[in-house]
Write an enzyme that holds these catalytic residues in place. Structure first.
Site, PDB file in Angstrom:
ATOM      1  CE  LYS A   1      -4.451   0.724  -0.065  1.00 44.94           C
ATOM      2  NZ  LYS A   1      -5.483  -0.173  -0.642  1.00 44.94           N
TER       3      LYS A   1
HETATM    4  P1  NAD Z   1     -12.888   7.460  -3.443  1.00 48.87           P
HETATM    5  O1  NAD Z   1     -11.878   8.472  -3.081  1.00 48.87           O
HETATM    6  O2  NAD Z   1     -13.275   7.289  -4.872  1.00 48.87           O
HETATM    7  O3  NAD Z   1     -14.244   7.725  -2.607  1.00 48.87           O
HETATM    8  C1  NAD Z   1     -14.280   7.810  -1.219  1.00 48.87           C
HETATM    9  C2  NAD Z   1     -15.678   8.279  -0.846  1.00 48.87           C
HETATM   10  O4  NAD Z   1     -15.829   8.247   0.577  1.00 48.87           O
HETATM   11  C3  NAD Z   1     -15.997   9.707  -1.269  1.00 48.87           C
HETATM   12  O5  NAD Z   1     -17.331   9.779  -1.714  1.00 48.87           O
HETATM   13  C4  NAD Z   1     -15.847  10.499   0.025  1.00 48.87           C
HETATM   14  O6  NAD Z   1     -16.627  11.681   0.042  1.00 48.87           O
HETATM   15  C5  NAD Z   1     -16.367   9.485   1.009  1.00 48.87           C
HETATM   16  N1  NAD Z   1     -15.948   9.743   2.376  1.00 48.87           N
HETATM   17  C6  NAD Z   1     -14.732  10.115   2.834  1.00 48.87           C
HETATM   18  N2  NAD Z   1     -14.777  10.258   4.175  1.00 48.87           N
HETATM   19  C7  NAD Z   1     -16.032   9.955   4.555  1.00 48.87           C
HETATM   20  C8  NAD Z   1     -16.699   9.913   5.792  1.00 48.87           C
HETATM   21  N3  NAD Z   1     -16.052  10.207   6.922  1.00 48.87           N
HETATM   22  N4  NAD Z   1     -18.013   9.559   5.806  1.00 48.87           N
HETATM   23  C9  NAD Z   1     -18.642   9.235   4.661  1.00 48.87           C
HETATM   24  N5  NAD Z   1     -18.073   9.254   3.462  1.00 48.87           N
HETATM   25  C10 NAD Z   1     -16.783   9.625   3.410  1.00 48.87           C
HETATM   26  O7  NAD Z   1     -12.378   6.073  -2.819  1.00 48.87           O
HETATM   27  P2  NAD Z   1     -12.765   4.593  -3.260  1.00 48.87           P
HETATM   28  O8  NAD Z   1     -11.776   4.149  -4.278  1.00 48.87           O
HETATM   29  O9  NAD Z   1     -14.206   4.518  -3.534  1.00 48.87           O
HETATM   30  O10 NAD Z   1     -12.406   3.800  -1.923  1.00 48.87           O
HETATM   31  C11 NAD Z   1     -13.332   3.707  -0.847  1.00 48.87           C
HETATM   32  C12 NAD Z   1     -12.911   2.556   0.054  1.00 48.87           C
HETATM   33  O11 NAD Z   1     -12.859   1.352  -0.711  1.00 48.87           O
HETATM   34  C13 NAD Z   1     -11.537   2.688   0.694  1.00 48.87           C
HETATM   35  O12 NAD Z   1     -11.553   2.064   1.954  1.00 48.87           O
HETATM   36  C14 NAD Z   1     -10.636   1.905  -0.247  1.00 48.87           C
HETATM   37  O13 NAD Z   1      -9.460   1.436   0.399  1.00 48.87           O
HETATM   38  C15 NAD Z   1     -11.586   0.771  -0.585  1.00 48.87           C
HETATM   39  N6  NAD Z   1     -11.253   0.054  -1.821  1.00 48.87           N
HETATM   40  C16 NAD Z   1     -11.199   0.701  -3.026  1.00 48.87           C
HETATM   41  C17 NAD Z   1     -10.923  -0.021  -4.172  1.00 48.87           C
HETATM   42  C18 NAD Z   1     -10.912   0.613  -5.541  1.00 48.87           C
HETATM   43  O14 NAD Z   1     -10.781  -0.134  -6.532  1.00 48.87           O
HETATM   44  N7  NAD Z   1     -11.075   1.903  -5.669  1.00 48.87           N
HETATM   45  C19 NAD Z   1     -10.654  -1.388  -4.090  1.00 48.87           C
HETATM   46  C20 NAD Z   1     -10.738  -2.021  -2.854  1.00 48.87           C
HETATM   47  C21 NAD Z   1     -11.043  -1.282  -1.730  1.00 48.87           C
END
Ligand code: NAD
Length: 424
Positions: free
Chosen positions: A114
């Site tokens: 990471k």
């Molecule tokens: P992103 O940056 O696209 O979106 C994050 C979202 O969460 C945004 O809408 C933001 O406004 C919201 N957010 C942030 N803080 C918040 C809070 N305190 N309360 C409510 N909403 C909040 O990120 P993403 O890629 O969608 O990732 C989200 C999660 O999924 C993370 O934990 C990431 O590690 C995990 N993840 C992502 C992927 C991927 O392919 N993008 C894969 C596996 C896991």
């Protein structure tokens, strides 16, 4: 020159201790050798770098940044890069360890890694973000590579940043290296289906869990926290399958409609206004209240620690699907388990992204690209198989899905480590 170090965060517990305590629980469950536990409890490598970046006003900010490799017994390490003001080394180490288990559970030939930069991308211009990304890539250039460690997007990063990483690495090598990073735009070696892959994988898990309860996806009431890559696409895919999306949220708050939100209209509203608040036909709801809503499926898809010992008692969903990494703390896990709430753990539920990242890496190495239907069918096969393996152990040993998933994954990594032997 100002240095931006970690800001007060969303983290309510030490994520690294949380990840290690999960590992210790599973070690007992599978009778893991103590020497092996010692090896798996540590990260192979953690690099801390300073990323001096010229801001548009001429000043220079030095951003603190990390790249951590947890384990490479099963292949090169893989894991996203997070841009967020609350990034810490402890969080990055925990996320790297979870990636090791996720890749092993999916049967991918990868270990876990990471990266993170302590910055607030929302307050930075595109040119500042590009300079930051290119300098960060250069600072970790000896740590990454198609056979070494392959980054991908995470919170605060997207295909745009992956294109800059790909270009910076390739410029330094003197030729295009498609396999250095995944989640790239389609125009520079991305894979069809990658953007929706994490949400699609989570959808497969929800569908499989409901099928085992003789319930269809259609008509189920779903509340989703987080409206980024994972949450937004999950809302679109599940509503397309006939589920009723009763709540959505982003970092500024949420929206609610017990009869179902028009997700496409909410996406459009957010695009036009920058926030979900005020989307047509919805009422405001706080992020704290969203997780306690009366619904069938709750999907925390934002950051860690949404469900803790403080609020897990109030969760009214039957199924919690961890779109985010680490949204349920171990204490909350125990409460939900006692209350009969089924938790589909992150290492299973959000693994779709790394599975299609693996496909992108393979396609890049072969320079031969697949049809979207092929990507989605192969994704379905891998996630559904991992779900079935996890479910079988969960039932046979009467253990939570998280412990079953970890038991399979940790067992595979331990086996690879034993087979390779300890060098020298
Ligand atoms: P992103 O940056 O696209 O979106 C994050 C979202 O969460 C945004 O809408 C933001 O406004 C919201 N957010 C942030 N803080 C918040 C809070 N305190 N309360 C409510 N909403 C909040 O990120 P993403 O890629 O969608 O990732 C989200 C999660 O999924 C993370 O934990 C990431 O590690 C995990 N993840 C992502 C992927 C991927 O392919 N993008 C894969 C596996 C896991």
């Amino acid at each position: 020159m100002a240095t931006l170090a970690s800001q007060p965060t969303h983290l309510k517990e030490d994520p690294w201790e949380m990840a290690r305590s999960q590992l210790r629980r599973v070690a007992t469950l599978i009778d893991l050798d103590e020497n092996m536990l010692n090896v798996l409890s540590e990260c192979k490598k953690a690099v801390i770098v300073s990323v001096p970046t010229r801001m548009d006003d001429g000043s220079v900010q030095a951003f603190e940044a990390f790249r951590v490799n947890h384990n490479i017994a099963r292949g090169p390490s893989k894991g996203g890069i997070r841009y967020h003001p609350g990034v810490t080394l402890a969080e990055t180490k925990a996320l790297a360890m979870w990636m090791t288990w996720k890749c092993a559970l999916m049967g991918l030939p990868f270990g876990g890694a990471k990266g993170g930069v302590v910055c607030d991308p929302k307050t930075m211009s595109v040119t500042e973000l590009e300079r930051l990304t290119r300098r960060y890539t250069t600072e970790i250039i000896n740590q990454i590579g198609p056979e070494v460690d392959i980054p991908a997007p995470d919170v605060g990063t997207s295909p745009r940043e992956m294109a800059w990483i790909f270009d910076t690495y390739s410029m330094n090598k003197g030729y295009s290296v498609l396999g250095v990073v995944t989640g790239k735009p389609l125009t520079v070696g991305g894979s069809l289906g990658r953007v929706e892959a994490t949400a699609r994988g989570a959808t497969f898990c929800v569908r499989e869990a409901l099928r085992r309860r003789d319930q269809p996806v259609a008509g189920r009431r779903v509340a989703i926290q987080g409206f980024g890559n994972v949450g937004r696409n999950l809302a679109l895919i599940l509503s397309g399958d006939g589920a009723r999306i009763v709540a959505l949220s982003d970092s500024s708050g949420g929206i609610h409609n017990a009869d179902g939100i028009d997700v496409a209209a909410a996406v459009e509203h957010k695009r036009e206004n920058g926030t979900l608040g005020g989307a047509p036909g919805t009422e405001a709801i706080s992020n704290d209240d969203l997780v306690l809503l009366d619904c069938d499926v709750l999907a925390p898809c934002a950051l860690e620690h949404s469900l803790t010992a403080e609020n897990a008692d109030g969760v009214r969903a039957d199924i919690v699907v961890e779109g985010a990494n680490g949204p349920v703390t171990p204490a909350a896990d125990r409460i939900l388990e006692e209350r009969g709430v089924l938790v589909l753990p992150d290492v299973l539920a959000n693994a779709g992204g790394v599975v299609v990242s693996y496909f992108e890496w393979v396609q890049g190495l072969q320079e031969y690209f697949w049809k979207e239907s092929e990507v989605n069918a192969k994704l379905n096969e891998i996630v559904t198989r991992a779900f079935a393996e996890t479910w079988e152990l969960h039932e046979r040993r009467s253990i939570p899905m998280r412990e079953a998933a970890y038991a399979i994954a940790v067992g595979r990594v331990a086996e690879a480590t034993t087979t390779r032997g300890l060098y020298p």
